[in-house]
Design a protein around this motif. Sequence first.
Motif, PDB file in Angstrom:
ATOM      1  N   PHE A 282       0.798  -1.235   0.000  1.00 41.65           N
ATOM      2  CA  PHE A 282       0.000   0.000   0.000  1.00 41.65           C
ATOM      3  C   PHE A 282       0.831   1.284   0.000  1.00 41.65           C
ATOM      4  O   PHE A 282       0.268   2.381  -0.022  1.00 41.65           O
ATOM      5  N   ASN A 283       2.151   1.148   0.107  1.00 41.13           N
ATOM      6  CA  ASN A 283       3.031   2.322   0.091  1.00 41.13           C
ATOM      7  C   ASN A 283       2.752   3.276   1.256  1.00 41.13           C
ATOM      8  O   ASN A 283       2.833   4.500   1.105  1.00 41.13           O
ATOM      9  N   VAL A 284       2.419   2.696   2.406  1.00 39.42           N
ATOM     10  CA  VAL A 284       2.159   3.491   3.609  1.00 39.42           C
ATOM     11  C   VAL A 284       2.852   2.829   4.796  1.00 39.42           C
ATOM     12  O   VAL A 284       3.296   1.682   4.718  1.00 39.42           O
ATOM     13  N   SER A 285       2.922   3.556   5.900  1.00 40.41           N
ATOM     14  CA  SER A 285       3.519   3.005   7.112  1.00 40.41           C
ATOM     15  C   SER A 285       2.560   2.025   7.781  1.00 40.41           C
ATOM     16  O   SER A 285       1.347   2.029   7.535  1.00 40.41           O
ATOM     17  N   LYS A 286       3.110   1.206   8.667  1.00 45.35           N
ATOM     18  CA  LYS A 286       2.281   0.264   9.415  1.00 45.35           C
ATOM     19  C   LYS A 286       1.308   1.006  10.312  1.00 45.35           C
ATOM     20  O   LYS A 286       0.147   0.596  10.468  1.00 45.35           O
ATOM     21  N   ALA A 287       1.752   2.126  10.893  1.00 46.94           N
ATOM     22  CA  ALA A 287       0.876   2.910  11.768  1.00 46.94           C
ATOM     23  C   ALA A 287      -0.334   3.429  10.998  1.00 46.94           C
ATOM     24  O   ALA A 287      -1.473   3.376  11.489  1.00 46.94           O
ATOM     25  N   ALA A 288      -0.106   3.931   9.784  1.00 47.10           N
ATOM     26  CA  ALA A 288      -1.220   4.440   8.977  1.00 47.10           C
ATOM     27  C   ALA A 288      -2.166   3.316   8.588  1.00 47.10           C
ATOM     28  O   ALA A 288      -3.401   3.482   8.572  1.00 47.10           O
ATOM     29  N   TYR A 289      -1.609   2.149   8.277  1.00 48.64           N
ATOM     30  CA  TYR A 289      -2.440   1.006   7.887  1.00 48.64           C
ATOM     31  C   TYR A 289      -3.309   0.536   9.056  1.00 48.64           C
ATOM     32  O   TYR A 289      -4.498   0.248   8.897  1.00 48.64           O
ATOM     33  N   LYS A 290      -2.720   0.486  10.245  1.00 46.16           N
ATOM     34  CA  LYS A 290      -3.488   0.069  11.430  1.00 46.16           C
ATOM     35  C   LYS A 290      -4.623   1.042  11.727  1.00 46.16           C
ATOM     36  O   LYS A 290      -5.737   0.638  12.077  1.00 46.16           O
ATOM     37  N   LYS A 291      -4.362   2.333  11.560  1.00 43.77           N
ATOM     38  CA  LYS A 291      -5.416   3.327  11.783  1.00 43.77           C
ATOM     39  C   LYS A 291      -6.544   3.160  10.771  1.00 43.77           C
ATOM     40  O   LYS A 291      -7.725   3.288  11.101  1.00 43.77           O
ATOM     41  N   ALA A 292      -6.190   2.864   9.535  1.00 47.55           N
ATOM     42  CA  ALA A 292      -7.204   2.684   8.490  1.00 47.55           C
ATOM     43  C   ALA A 292      -8.038   1.441   8.769  1.00 47.55           C
ATOM     44  O   ALA A 292      -9.274   1.461   8.599  1.00 47.55           O
ATOM     45  N   LEU A 293      -7.392   0.357   9.198  1.00 48.86           N
ATOM     46  CA  LEU A 293      -8.141  -0.845   9.549  1.00 48.86           C
ATOM     47  C   LEU A 293      -9.086  -0.571  10.714  1.00 48.86           C
ATOM     48  O   LEU A 293     -10.242  -1.022  10.711  1.00 48.86           O
ATOM     49  N   GLY A 294      -8.603   0.171  11.697  1.00 54.60           N
ATOM     50  CA  GLY A 294      -9.442   0.503  12.844  1.00 54.60           C
ATOM     51  C   GLY A 294     -10.660   1.318  12.440  1.00 54.60           C
ATOM     52  O   GLY A 294     -11.774   1.089  12.935  1.00 54.60           O
ATOM     53  N   ALA A 295     -10.448   2.269  11.538  1.00 50.24           N
ATOM     54  CA  ALA A 295     -11.569   3.098  11.077  1.00 50.24           C
ATOM     55  C   ALA A 295     -12.595   2.262  10.313  1.00 50.24           C
ATOM     56  O   ALA A 295     -13.815   2.416  10.511  1.00 50.24           O
ATOM     57  N   LEU A 296     -12.125   1.372   9.450  1.00 50.20           N
ATOM     58  CA  LEU A 296     -13.039   0.517   8.684  1.00 50.20           C
ATOM     59  C   LEU A 296     -13.775  -0.459   9.593  1.00 50.20           C
ATOM     60  O   LEU A 296     -14.957  -0.780   9.363  1.00 50.20           O
ATOM     61  N   TYR A 297     -13.101  -0.933  10.631  1.00 46.60           N
ATOM     62  CA  TYR A 297     -13.738  -1.837  11.590  1.00 46.60           C
ATOM     63  C   TYR A 297     -14.852  -1.116  12.341  1.00 46.60           C
ATOM     64  O   TYR A 297     -15.955  -1.665  12.535  1.00 46.60           O
ATOM     65  N   LYS A 298     -14.595   0.130  12.770  1.00 50.00           N
ATOM     66  CA  LYS A 298     -15.623   0.904  13.471  1.00 50.00           C
ATOM     67  C   LYS A 298     -16.812   1.190  12.574  1.00 50.00           C
ATOM     68  O   LYS A 298     -17.958   1.287  13.047  1.00 50.00           O
ATOM     69  N   GLN A 299     -16.545   1.325  11.267  1.00 55.91           N
ATOM     70  CA  GLN A 299     -17.630   1.544  10.309  1.00 55.91           C
ATOM     71  C   GLN A 299     -18.330   0.237   9.937  1.00 55.91           C
ATOM     72  O   GLN A 299     -19.255   0.240   9.125  1.00 55.91           O
ATOM     73  N   LYS A 300     -17.886  -0.880  10.518  1.00 52.07           N
ATOM     74  CA  LYS A 300     -18.433  -2.221  10.282  1.00 52.07           C
ATOM     75  C   LYS A 300     -18.332  -2.644   8.823  1.00 52.07           C
ATOM     76  O   LYS A 300     -19.153  -3.410   8.317  1.00 52.07           O
ATOM     77  N   LYS A 301     -17.277  -2.163   8.148  1.00 49.15           N
ATOM     78  CA  LYS A 301     -17.056  -2.554   6.764  1.00 49.15           C
ATOM     79  C   LYS A 301     -16.146  -3.775   6.647  1.00 49.15           C
ATOM     80  O   LYS A 301     -16.134  -4.439   5.615  1.00 49.15           O
ATOM     81  N   ILE A 302     -15.387  -4.070   7.722  1.00 51.86           N
ATOM     82  CA  ILE A 302     -14.507  -5.228   7.713  1.00 51.86           C
ATOM     83  C   ILE A 302     -14.595  -5.960   9.041  1.00 51.86           C
ATOM     84  O   ILE A 302     -15.064  -5.402  10.052  1.00 51.86           O
ATOM     85  N   THR A 303     -14.131  -7.185   9.030  1.00 55.73           N
ATOM     86  CA  THR A 303     -13.997  -7.992  10.231  1.00 55.73           C
ATOM     87  C   THR A 303     -12.535  -8.344  10.396  1.00 55.73           C
ATOM     88  O   THR A 303     -11.867  -8.752   9.429  1.00 55.73           O
ATOM     89  N   LEU A 304     -12.026  -8.190  11.614  1.00 54.03           N
ATOM     90  CA  LEU A 304     -10.621  -8.441  11.885  1.00 54.03           C
ATOM     91  C   LEU A 304     -10.432  -9.716  12.690  1.00 54.03           C
ATOM     92  O   LEU A 304     -11.195  -9.992  13.619  1.00 54.03           O
ATOM     93  N   SER A 305      -9.433 -10.484  12.324  1.00 52.92           N
ATOM     94  CA  SER A 305      -9.027 -11.663  13.085  1.00 52.92           C
ATOM     95  C   SER A 305      -7.508 -11.681  13.106  1.00 52.92           C
ATOM     96  O   SER A 305      -6.864 -10.945  12.346  1.00 52.92           O
ATOM     97  N   PRO A 306      -6.896 -12.498  13.975  1.00 58.30           N
ATOM     98  CA  PRO A 306      -5.434 -12.480  14.066  1.00 58.30           C
ATOM     99  C   PRO A 306      -4.719 -12.797  12.756  1.00 58.30           C
ATOM    100  O   PRO A 306      -3.585 -12.348  12.548  1.00 58.30           O
TER     101      PRO A 306
END
Length: 296
Positions: free
Chosen positions: A263-287
Motif C-alpha cells: 500500500f506504500n504506507v507506514s504500518k501505523a497508517a495502515y493500522k489506523k485505516a483498519l481501525g476506522a473501517l472496523y468501526k464503520q463495520k465494513k470489515i472484520t478483523l481476526s489475528p
Amino acid sequence: MINIGKINTLRVVAQYPFGYALAPLVDTDEMADNDFTRDNDEESLTVTLAIDEVDTPLNEGQTLDVFVTADQRGELYATLKRPLIQVGETKVLKAVSATNFGAFFDWGLSNDLLIPNDYQAQPVNPGMYYVVHAFFDEKTQRVLGATKLHYFLKEGSPYLNEGESVDCLVYAKTDLGFKVVINEQCLGLIFHSDAFKPLKVGQSTEGVIKTIRTDGKVDVALQRVDKGGRDALQQAILDDLEAHGGISTLTDKSAPEAIYSHFNVSKAAYKKALGALYKQKKITLSPDAVRLNQAQ
C-alpha cells in the motif's frame, strides 16, 4: 545567445578542417541577457563542434542540438554528447578523483566536472556518489559543481502547498531526519518519525508537503497525513479486498515492509485505516486475516 552548461539549438555558419563553427539561431542583440551566457563580443558568438563528433558532413545553415561547455582553459566547445547534469540541475553523480583544490565527477563528458573545495559540503571520496548541483561560475567562466546545495537552493518555496505531492532527492542525513531536494527547486526535511521506509543519500522518493512553517521551511512526509490521505487509504483497502475475494492476510500484525510494499504506507497508517473501517463495520478483523463484510 549561447547558454553555457545547457543544450542549445545552433546553426552551422562555417566549416574548418578541425570542425564546425556554430552560432545562435537569432541575433544575440535581440535576446535578453542570461546569467549563463558570455558577453556578446565577436568571439563568443560562435562555438566549435569537433569534426570527429560528426558521422556525416554538416551543411551551412543546418541546425542541431548541442551541449555547450568550457574546457580547462575556459574556451567554449560544443558536443553532441548529453551530460548527466546541466546548469541549474541537481543530480546524483559519481566522484572519480580528488586533488588538493577540488574533486572531479563523472558527468558523461570527456572532461570531468570540477567541484572546488569551497563548494564541498564534506571531503569527497572517489568512487562514492554525491548529490551535486551544477552552476556557471562567472569568475572562471566554467561549469562547476557543488555539494553545498544551500548556496543555490533555498529552504522552502512560495509555490509549494501543504498536501501537494512532490519528488524528493535525499542529500544528507541529520539527527532530525533526512534533508531533501524538492522538485529540484528547494530544500526540505523528512523527520525520522515520518521516514517509515529506509532512506539513504542519493535516493529519490515521492513525498507530500506535510507542513510549511512560519519561517518558510518545509517538512515533507512520505505519505498523506490529512483526511484525504486517510480516506484514500481506506478505499484502497476496500478495493484490494474486493479484488481478492473479500479476504486479505495483510493484518495489523504484518511486517511493516509487507504493508509498505502493498500500500506504500507506514504500518501505523495502515493500522489506523483498519481501525476506522472496523468501526464503520465494513470489515472484520481476526489475528490472521482481514475480511470484507458483505453489507457495506
